[in-house]
Design a protein around this motif. Sequence first.
Motif, PDB file in Angstrom:
ATOM      1  N   LEU A 113     -38.956 -51.796  16.226  1.00 12.42           N
ATOM      2  CA  LEU A 113     -39.542 -51.377  14.948  1.00 12.42           C
ATOM      3  C   LEU A 113     -39.585 -49.856  14.930  1.00 12.42           C
ATOM      4  O   LEU A 113     -40.221 -49.236  15.781  1.00 12.42           O
ATOM      5  N   LYS A 115     -40.765 -47.257  12.480  1.00  8.81           N
ATOM      6  CA  LYS A 115     -41.436 -46.961  11.214  1.00  8.81           C
ATOM      7  C   LYS A 115     -41.845 -45.513  11.143  1.00  8.81           C
ATOM      8  O   LYS A 115     -41.927 -44.940  10.073  1.00  8.81           O
ATOM      9  N   TYR A 116     -42.228 -44.942  12.308  1.00 10.44           N
ATOM     10  CA  TYR A 116     -42.828 -43.611  12.328  1.00 10.44           C
ATOM     11  C   TYR A 116     -41.956 -42.648  13.113  1.00 10.44           C
ATOM     12  O   TYR A 116     -41.284 -43.035  14.057  1.00 10.44           O
ATOM     13  N   ARG A 119     -41.564 -42.010  17.447  1.00 12.49           N
ATOM     14  CA  ARG A 119     -41.951 -43.125  18.295  1.00 12.49           C
ATOM     15  C   ARG A 119     -41.409 -44.427  17.737  1.00 12.49           C
ATOM     16  O   ARG A 119     -41.382 -44.620  16.528  1.00 12.49           O
ATOM     17  N   LEU A 121     -41.435 -48.814  18.359  1.00 16.20           N
ATOM     18  CA  LEU A 121     -42.197 -49.916  18.923  1.00 16.20           C
ATOM     19  C   LEU A 121     -41.214 -51.028  19.296  1.00 16.20           C
ATOM     20  O   LEU A 121     -40.386 -51.426  18.485  1.00 16.20           O
ATOM     21  N   ILE A 169     -43.124 -47.470  22.591  1.00 20.77           N
ATOM     22  CA  ILE A 169     -44.338 -48.288  22.655  1.00 20.77           C
ATOM     23  C   ILE A 169     -43.920 -49.729  22.945  1.00 20.77           C
ATOM     24  O   ILE A 169     -43.146 -50.317  22.175  1.00 20.77           O
ATOM     25  N   ARG A 200     -45.853 -45.999  26.106  1.00 22.11           N
ATOM     26  CA  ARG A 200     -47.152 -46.516  25.700  1.00 22.11           C
ATOM     27  C   ARG A 200     -47.111 -48.038  25.741  1.00 22.11           C
ATOM     28  O   ARG A 200     -46.136 -48.651  25.337  1.00 22.11           O
ATOM     29  N   TYR A 290     -59.721 -45.151  20.000  1.00 16.34           N
ATOM     30  CA  TYR A 290     -58.596 -44.516  19.322  1.00 16.34           C
ATOM     31  C   TYR A 290     -58.584 -44.906  17.838  1.00 16.34           C
ATOM     32  O   TYR A 290     -58.811 -44.081  16.968  1.00 16.34           O
ATOM     33  N   TYR A 291     -58.331 -46.174  17.576  1.00 15.81           N
ATOM     34  CA  TYR A 291     -58.278 -46.646  16.200  1.00 15.81           C
ATOM     35  C   TYR A 291     -59.314 -47.748  15.956  1.00 15.81           C
ATOM     36  O   TYR A 291     -59.551 -48.593  16.819  1.00 15.81           O
ATOM     37  N   GLU A 333     -52.788 -49.834   8.048  1.00 17.36           N
ATOM     38  CA  GLU A 333     -51.335 -49.709   8.038  1.00 17.36           C
ATOM     39  C   GLU A 333     -50.806 -50.107   6.662  1.00 17.36           C
ATOM     40  O   GLU A 333     -51.146 -51.157   6.144  1.00 17.36           O
ATOM     41  N   LYS A 340     -50.080 -44.292   9.866  1.00 19.16           N
ATOM     42  CA  LYS A 340     -51.194 -45.127   9.423  1.00 19.16           C
ATOM     43  C   LYS A 340     -52.076 -44.302   8.489  1.00 19.16           C
ATOM     44  O   LYS A 340     -52.267 -43.109   8.690  1.00 19.16           O
TER      45      LYS A 340
HETATM   46  C1  LIG Z   1     -49.211 -48.238  14.838  1.00 16.49           C
HETATM   47  C2  LIG Z   1     -47.763 -48.216  15.057  1.00 16.49           C
HETATM   48  C3  LIG Z   1     -47.157 -47.219  15.838  1.00 16.49           C
HETATM   49  C4  LIG Z   1     -47.953 -46.161  16.547  1.00 16.49           C
HETATM   50  O1  LIG Z   1     -48.628 -45.354  15.661  1.00 16.49           O
HETATM   51  P1  LIG Z   1     -49.624 -44.254  16.247  1.00 16.49           P
HETATM   52  O2  LIG Z   1     -50.274 -43.720  15.046  1.00 16.49           O
HETATM   53  O3  LIG Z   1     -48.772 -43.280  16.982  1.00 16.49           O
HETATM   54  O4  LIG Z   1     -50.539 -44.959  17.184  1.00 16.49           O
HETATM   55  C5  LIG Z   1     -45.799 -47.215  15.958  1.00 16.49           C
HETATM   56  N1  LIG Z   1     -45.030 -48.137  15.357  1.00 16.49           N
HETATM   57  C6  LIG Z   1     -45.558 -49.105  14.607  1.00 16.49           C
HETATM   58  C7  LIG Z   1     -44.662 -50.084  13.970  1.00 16.49           C
HETATM   59  C8  LIG Z   1     -46.939 -49.189  14.450  1.00 16.49           C
HETATM   60  O5  LIG Z   1     -47.466 -50.165  13.702  1.00 16.49           O
END
Ligand SMILES: *Cc1c(COP(=O)(O)O)cnc(C)c1O
Length: 344
Positions: A113, A115-116, A119, A121, A169, A200, A290-291, A333, A340
């Motif tokens: 994944l 998305k961001y 990083r 996932l 991650i 992570r 953290y969250y 999210e 986020k």
């Molecule tokens: C939450 C998430 C992350 C990590 O986001 P951080 O804000 O860096 O903790 C990365 N990928 C996906 C798909 C997520 O849902």
Amino acid sequence: MSIVTSRRQSVPRTLPAESGQSWQQAMRHAVREPAELCRLLKLPGELAAQAARAMGDFPLFVPRGYLSRMRPGDPTDPLLRQVLPTTAETEPAAGFTADPVGDTAATASPGLLHKYQGRVLLVTTGACAVHCRYCFRRHYPYSQSPKAAADWQPALDEIAADPTIHEVILSGGDPWTLADATLGELTRRIAAIEHVVRLRIHTRLPIFIPQRVTAGLLAGLTATRLTPIVVLHANHAAELDDAVAAALARLRAAGVLLLNQAVLLAGVNDTADAQQALAERLIALGVLPYYLHQLDRVSGAAHFEVPPATGRAIIAELRRRLPGYAVARYVHEVAGAEHKENLM
Ligand SMILES: *Cc1c(COP(=O)(O)O)cnc(C)c1O
Ligand code: SF4
């Protein structure tokens, strides 16, 4: 003889002993039958019958060690509520869907994944050490995710081809349900990608089966040049008993940065007192909150939703009561967003 008898009677054993079980045994012997769960916790059989009807294709799954942290005979126990299916799961609710965070749209290679920025996932496995009734991935198509180390090659190739990715991650499911050797190999292959500097892990295993934090796991996690970060998922202070504390101490001693994410859940942790107790217990164990996640609107979880106004009021109260570092970021999210969303 009479002394032995009276001692036995003074220490009623309602729950099976856990000590000495390996983490794999704890997984294998987890409670899967609602009737057994209710018997062990001295709960009415009607709750078990309801659970059996309601759980559908996301069955009950709870490691036995977790049961010992619940209050026997209390159907409103906040730990029980996270794991016991109820008929509320079968009631349709407007706005609650199978893929509330847009995972399907963000899937690049199988299991990856992106998305961001910076990083990615990696969905490593569909298996978990517990089935959380509010889980936003309870309907995720895990059968399409990689199962063996070799299946990760397309995802690893994609990470290698994108120099903007600095953090990988491992998520799931729960990556720490994988064997130490598999995790070690995956970690080494990620470390071989030069532009990745952080690894992570998102896991509930140290909370649900603390004996998962073995020397072999720690060795594999810390063997490479990657900075290891573990994001736990505890929702309530009562989850963090002495066995969990010992597991977290082993992680800290190995030099792992520890963070926690929680989900704001009705009837579990939706008060300032509950959140304060969680935060203070986490800090005492060396874990930064953290969250705090607003619930993702996955079908079957509507009864766990807390209005954002309540969440904001709780955070405002926590800021009065606690040092800044002990107050989690309250986030949600949003499908398609760049990060986020802060709710406060
Ligand atoms: C939450 C998430 C992350 C990590 O986001 P951080 O804000 O860096 O903790 C990365 N990928 C996906 C798909 C997520 O849902
Ligand atoms: S451990 Fe995480 S992924 Fe697994 S059921 Fe619970 S919330 Fe979902």
